[in-house]
Scaffold this active site. Sequence first.
Site, short mmCIF file in Angstrom:
data_model
loop_
_atom_site.label_atom_id
_atom_site.label_comp_id
_atom_site.label_asym_id
_atom_site.label_seq_id
_atom_site.Cartn_x
_atom_site.Cartn_y
_atom_site.Cartn_z
N SER A 165 -16.89 1.60 -4.93
CA SER A 165 -17.78 0.50 -5.33
C SER A 165 -19.23 0.96 -5.33
O SER A 165 -20.01 0.62 -6.22
CB SER A 165 -17.61 -0.71 -4.40
OG SER A 165 -17.92 -0.36 -3.07
N ASP A 184 -22.90 3.46 2.04
CA ASP A 184 -22.17 4.07 0.92
C ASP A 184 -23.09 4.33 -0.28
O ASP A 184 -23.04 5.40 -0.89
CB ASP A 184 -21.01 3.16 0.48
CG ASP A 184 -19.92 3.07 1.54
OD1 ASP A 184 -20.07 3.67 2.60
OD2 ASP A 184 -18.91 2.37 1.29
#
Length: 483
Positions: free
Chosen positions: A201, A259
């Site tokens: 993602s 992330d």
Amino acid sequence: MWERSLVLSAPGKVILHGEHAVVHGKVALAVALDLRTFLRLRPCTEGRVCIRLPGVGVVRSWDTSCLQALRRGFAGKHWEEEATARASCGAVSPARCLLPGGVVLANTAFKFNNSLVSKCLNSPLLASLADFDESKSPSVEQLDTLKEFAGIAAGASAPESLATLAFLYMCLAISAKYGDVPSVDILVWSELPTGAGLGSSAAYAVCLAAALLTACGAILCPLKEGESTARWTEEELTLINSWAFQGEQVIHGNPSGVDNAVGTWGGALRYQSGKITPLKRPFEAEEIVAVWALGAAGGLKERGKEMSLVASRVPTLRILLTNTKVPRSTKVLVAGVKEKILKFPAIMNPVLDSIDAISQECQSVLEAMPANPSPEYYPVLEELFDINQHHLNVIGVGHPSLDRLCRVTASHGLHSKLTGAGGGGCGITLLRPDTSPLAVEAAKRDLCACGFECWETNIGAPGVTLHSSSSLSAEVLHALSES
Ligand SMILES: Nc1ncnc2c1ncn2[C@@H]1O[C@H](COP(=O)(O)OP(=O)(O)OP(=O)(O)O)[C@@H](O)[C@H]1O
Ligand SMILES: C[C@@](O)(CCO)CC(=O)[O-]
Ligand SMILES: [Mg+2]
């Protein structure tokens, strides 16, 4: 008008320690993975924005005039002119044009008259969209409005819905701040498994942020004629990272930002509450070999070259990566941990503190390791993996498939933990420098026999990067040539 074709990419990541705890302000250690998401941006038919996401089965397009009108109309300015503009954008009726796809806000039958205008101006949902900014989180109202606009059901959390919503949010928000996104066709293709704990993602959001900011002129395109790859300046990377975080928020709900930071900067880093610190040895400019139970993917022709810079300074940490192939959603897992902390704060907070201490201890060990570490460093690193895996089970993000992975590798004397959000997805196994290739092969065989997938790859890869076509492998070129 947008006239160039661009290809850019962002890496996935492996979290060594600190997943979930990092959402609650603790330290995480993460490294970029040599599996990447690629985005091709090219001119589209004038007046259209198209998005193709083969990984999640999405092909959508919208009239730019409708997107512009939607975005400007949300600001409550010149509403009547905007509605008229939308009426001329090719849809069958002004009402349909207001919400392409025929969706009508709040189930109200809109008519193109004064009552419609005042209804829209007074709509709290529409007014809320005037608030786009990279420093503000997407609000529930904004996302509800965009769901209606795109014809996505209210509670939908399927990969294609979240991916479409993240694109729409970023497209409108970036346009609101930097000017309209021109007529472009965006194709995203990834080497990363979707929803397996490897930051798919974030890689998607980083690619979208870099592409949309470049298309709007908010950042420059640094790739010069004759160059094979190029990266943005630190300042531009900071902007890309902050917009990618917005995309992650749409997909995850409450991400920590680790992330997208790895996807933007690459390499190996320590992350805590938005503070990003590159890790010193052995990661700094050194190769980290990850042997992952799935087979190497070679997205970049130059990969060997890029990594050889790194490889020239002594290879060290070896990690085996295994994908259990059990699907899960980071959003759901992160929400579950929050619920547990709220329910049992006195029990859960010490566990998060202990995970924090593990990350810090691991960082000290890694930074103290010489370039050619002797086996004596490994018992501590292995024990930290074991303790953290138990903690991750305690906070509710384990899975029987991950327990099995740990048992199988333990039977070969190897230590494993889940990586990323858990609940299935991927695990990492630490390999000592003296672990024999035969032992690794035997472990991989047993893992594959469980139905898990196995690859080998490298970690410590570069962050978001622009590519010339000649720097891309045949596989990536083929995937990006699909239209
Ligand atoms: N190639 C892609 N194209 C479009 N959307 C993608 C792609 N890869 C991932 N996504 C979006 O990201 C979602 C998966 O995100 P999720 O955070 O649950 O998993 P992950 O990022 O792979 O794992 P983790 O967050 O644990 O590292 C998908 O549902 C989809 O919406
Ligand atoms: C589970 C989590 O800690 C890592 C997901 O890769 C979520 C986050 O940090 O956003
Ligand atoms: Mg994710």
